[in-house]
Structures are given as C-alpha cells and as structure tokens.
Write an enzyme that holds these catalytic residues in place. Structure first.
Site, short mmCIF file in Angstrom:
data_model
loop_
_atom_site.label_atom_id
_atom_site.label_comp_id
_atom_site.label_asym_id
_atom_site.label_seq_id
_atom_site.Cartn_x
_atom_site.Cartn_y
_atom_site.Cartn_z
N HIS A 73 -13.44 1.29 0.10
CA HIS A 73 -13.34 0.15 1.04
C HIS A 73 -13.81 -1.15 0.37
O HIS A 73 -14.20 -2.10 1.07
CB HIS A 73 -14.24 0.34 2.29
CG HIS A 73 -13.78 1.41 3.23
ND1 HIS A 73 -14.65 2.23 3.90
CD2 HIS A 73 -12.54 1.78 3.63
CE1 HIS A 73 -13.98 3.07 4.68
NE2 HIS A 73 -12.69 2.81 4.52
N ARG A 102 -14.31 13.00 8.88
CA ARG A 102 -15.12 13.35 7.70
C ARG A 102 -16.58 13.49 8.09
O ARG A 102 -17.08 12.72 8.92
CB ARG A 102 -14.99 12.27 6.63
CG ARG A 102 -13.64 12.25 5.97
CD ARG A 102 -13.63 11.23 4.84
NE ARG A 102 -12.30 10.71 4.68
CZ ARG A 102 -12.01 9.41 4.52
NH1 ARG A 102 -12.97 8.51 4.47
NH2 ARG A 102 -10.76 9.03 4.38
N GLU A 106 -7.62 -6.56 4.56
CA GLU A 106 -7.47 -6.10 3.17
C GLU A 106 -6.16 -6.59 2.56
O GLU A 106 -6.10 -6.92 1.38
CB GLU A 106 -7.55 -4.57 3.13
CG GLU A 106 -8.96 -4.06 3.37
CD GLU A 106 -9.02 -2.63 3.87
OE1 GLU A 106 -8.70 -2.41 5.05
OE2 GLU A 106 -9.39 -1.76 3.08
N ARG A 159 -2.35 -2.17 -3.57
CA ARG A 159 -3.66 -1.57 -3.31
C ARG A 159 -3.76 -0.27 -4.11
O ARG A 159 -2.85 0.56 -4.08
CB ARG A 159 -3.76 -1.24 -1.83
CG ARG A 159 -5.08 -0.58 -1.50
CD ARG A 159 -4.92 0.53 -0.52
NE ARG A 159 -6.20 1.15 -0.26
CZ ARG A 159 -6.37 2.22 0.47
NH1 ARG A 159 -5.33 2.80 1.02
NH2 ARG A 159 -7.56 2.73 0.64
N ASN A 169 0.87 -1.17 0.00
CA ASN A 169 0.00 0.00 0.00
C ASN A 169 0.91 1.23 0.00
O ASN A 169 1.47 1.59 1.03
CB ASN A 169 -0.90 -0.02 1.24
CG ASN A 169 -1.91 1.11 1.23
OD1 ASN A 169 -1.86 1.99 0.37
ND2 ASN A 169 -2.81 1.09 2.18
#
Ligand code: ADP
Length: 393
Positions: A177, A236, A379, A88, A7
């Site tokens: 996601h 957020r 993930e 990713r 990532n």
C-alpha cells in the site's frame, strides 16, 4: 497532458485516463475474465457507462479494444494524445525505491521478482508487454507498492530469523500500500502546509495497513514479507504465531499452502464473524447485537490501535493520524472506536466532525494532542503524477 494509469491483474486490467492539468478522470474502466470464458469490459466516462462482452484471449486484446474505444467514444482523437502510461506494480523487491521509466531490464526485473509476488508481478509484466506491443513509442513508468517503504531501517525491516535467510532469499519486511500511504503523506502535508510532519497513516480497506511516516519518509509499516501481516483485515488474519501452521496442518491434513490460503482468504472479519468479510455487514451485525460481529469489530479495533500506539512511540508522538480507504474513509463507527482508545495519549475526536464520508476533513477535537483527519486515497492519481513527473524529466 493525458496520462493513463494501469493496474493489470492475472485476468483483469483496470485503467484510468487523467487530464493532468485538471487532475480530472476522463475515462476509467475494467477488463475482466481475460483469457477466461465470458470475458467483458466496463467503461465509464462523463455520465455514461458501457458494459459489453468481448473476446479477450490475452491482455493485448484488452489493450487493443481499450485504445479503439477511446477513439470511437471521442475521448481522444489520436493515440498520440496519451503522453505516458503508469503501471501499478505490487513488488519492487529491495532494488526499487522509487518509480522508474520502463526499460527491458526493468520489465525483466519485475518478472524475476515474481517469486515474492506470484499472483501479481507476472500479471503486471503481461500488462507492460501488451502496451509495449500496441503503443511502442509511448513512455511507460512503473510505480511500486513496496517502494515507499524502502526507507525503513534494517532494525525495522528485518525479522529475527537466521540472517542468512535474508542474505540468500531476501526474507524481510517489504510493506505494501506504499502508493496510498505516500499519497496520504503528500496530501496532508499540502493541507497543513508542512513537510516536517510525523504522520500515522491508517489505510483500512479490505486489505489494511498502518504506516509511520516522518518528514515524508516511511519509518515503519504493519504489512510484512507479504500483505498477510499486520492488522486484522477483511479475509486476512494479520499477525499470527506461525507455529499455528504445522499444528493445523496435522490436525486437518492440509498442506502448508492450503493453511496459508486459509490465513489469507478465510480469516480476518470473515474468519471471526463466520459470515462476511465486509465491514458494513459486521457493523450491521453489531447493531443487531450479534456476538461474533461484536467480537470481530473489537478485535479489528484493537489490532489497529496496537499499531497506532507502537508508531506513536516510535515516531516520538504524532502530528496527525490519517484514516483512508473503504473503512477509513467511510466508517464513522470504526474511526470512533479506534480514536476512543487513544484518549490516554490526549487524542480526541470531534464526534460531529467525524460524521463524514469520503471527504478530506479534520475530525479531531480542538483540544486533541494530535490532529486526526479523513484523507481519501487516490492511488491511480499518484501513479499518474509519478508518470507525468518522470516523462517530463
Ligand atoms: P480494497 O481496495 O482493499 O478492496 P476498499 O478500500 O474498497 O478495499 O475497502 C473495502 C472495505 O471498506 C469493505 O470492508 C467495506 O465494507 C468498507 N466500506 C466501504 N464503504 C463503507 C461504508 N460506507 N461504511 C463502512 N464501511 C465501508
């Protein structure tokens, strides 16, 4: 077989090397402050943890040191032992509906999609190029956060805006996601021995999204054109009437970019509590009776419940509701507060079973109309599994 999952961020590079036969993580770590003064890396393997400073001018430096260290620490004997590398990628636009092998065109497309993910895609591209330079023969695969959501119907991914904005500028809901939601769907399907499930997957971390899944495919998801939309998150805002933007721009003399940055970085738990984006702090504040924490927690609960209720109706019921990521896996209180509101649908928790953290567990009561599960997400493993699958093909 050994597969590395990567990532790459603009100044960081996270990695995990998996032994795919056992799905065990052989080594993992993080290179930080790439291209910035004070760069360093952390490597974890077995019971050891190494933290060192190193000059990292660019991502290629990080990759070079990473591979040298794997040999030096005897985690592998030769670089040929790495059978594949999975990257990713945050944004795959409308074109990429599944993971694919990296070609020059794929790498260029990722860079071209930077318009839609300016903070992420350029960094992912750098990560790909850095590995190509050092390991030119090792197959590489890209796994997109958006890909899983590409099965949404147009009625669900379009905004009711001038249609030409969709045609000219690709303005639509993408969802994020996706790798986590796909992992959750796969894991719970294995656990229940069924592929034909209606699943509501709640990924509640610092960023959060809720996704409706039917027969293993995404039907709808709460994030939108960017990860700003949907439920309330750590910093957020989630869904907000966008007329707030020009209104506050004028009041505060800020640019649209500055207001949007406030929506992304100063809102959510942080905005309402006025002191922390971390749900643990908010929960502690609630226990002390702090009003702003109680308000933040209640707003979060309601925003998640709203999506679960919507998706319950859209799916025509739910076989299972899954909770995952930092809050979903660990917060006994957040799960209790959310599921309590679903009582009207006949969904009920087993409060004792809910007293669990970070473990695949059934937490619904016997009489509950839908199953409720905690399913830890992974993930990195999903990226490695996709990579293995494509490399083997
Ligand atoms: P991201 O990957 O989006 O940065 P994570 O999935 O790591 O986020 O989730 C971070 C959130 O999970 C934080 O709000 C944190 O407070 C929460 N979290 C982590 N552990 C716990 C815990 N034991 N109890 C309650 N919340 C927790």
């Amino acid at each position: 077989m050994k597969i590395m999952s990567i990532n790459a961020g603009s100044s960081s590079l996270k990695f995990s090397l998996f032994e795919m036969n056992t799905k065990e993580v052989l080594v993992s770590g993080l290179f930080e402050r790439i291209g910035i003064e004070g760069s360093m890396y952390t490597i974890k393997y077995q019971e050891f943890k190494i933290k060192e400073e190193a000059e990292l001018k660019d991502h290629a430096d990080a990759v070079r040191i990473l591979l040298e260290k794997l040999i030096e620490l005897k985690i592998i004997d030769s670089l040929e032992e790495i059978d594949g590398i999975g990257h990713r990628i945050v944004h795959g636009g409308s074109e990429y509906t599944e993971s694919v092998m990296v070609t020059n065109k794929v790498a260029d497309d990722i860079l071209k999609l930077s318009d839609l993910a300016p903070l992420h895609n350029p960094a992912h591209y750098l990560g790909i190029k850095a590995f190509q330079e050092v390991l030119p023969k090792t197959p590489m695969v890209v796994v997109f956060d958006t890909a899983f959501h590409q099965t949404m119907e147009k009625e669900n991914y379009l905004y009711a805006l001038p249609y030409e904005w969709y045609e000219k500028y690709a303005v639509r809901k993408y969802g994020f996601h996706g790798t986590s939601h796909r992992y959750i769907a796969k894991k719970i399907s294995e656990e229940l021995g069924r592929d034909d499930l209606k699943i509501i997957s709640c990924h509640l971390g610092n960023g959060g999204s809720v996704t409706a899944i039917k027969d293993g495919k995404c039907v709808n998801t709460s994030m939108g054109f960017t990860p700003l939309a949907g439920i309330m998150m750590g910093t957020r805002a989630g869904d907000v009437d966008c007329s707030v933007i020009p209104y506050v721009m004028e009041k505060e003399g800020k640019s649209a970019g500055e207001i949007l940055s406030d929506f992304n970085k100063k809102s959510g738990f942080l905005g309402i509590s006025q002191f922390s984006s971390d749900s643990r702090d908010i929960e502690d504040g609630c226990k002390e009776g702090k009003e702003n924490c109680l308000l933040a927690q209640e707003m979060f609960t309601r925003s998640v419940v709203k999506y679960i209720a919507q998706y319950y109706v859209e799916l025509g019921g739910a076989d299972v509701i899954c909770f995952t990521a930092g809050i979903g896996e660990n917060s006994v209180d957040a799960r209790r507060d959310i599921v309590e509101r679903l009582g009207v649908l006949g969904i009920k928790l087993d409060l004792e079973a809910n007293n669990v953290r970070g473990k695949l567990s059934k937490i619904s009561a016997k009489e509950s109309s839908s199953l409720v599960y905690v399913v830890p997400t992974n993930e990195e493993l999903m990226i490695a599994l996709d990579t293995l699958d494509i490399v083997n093909r």
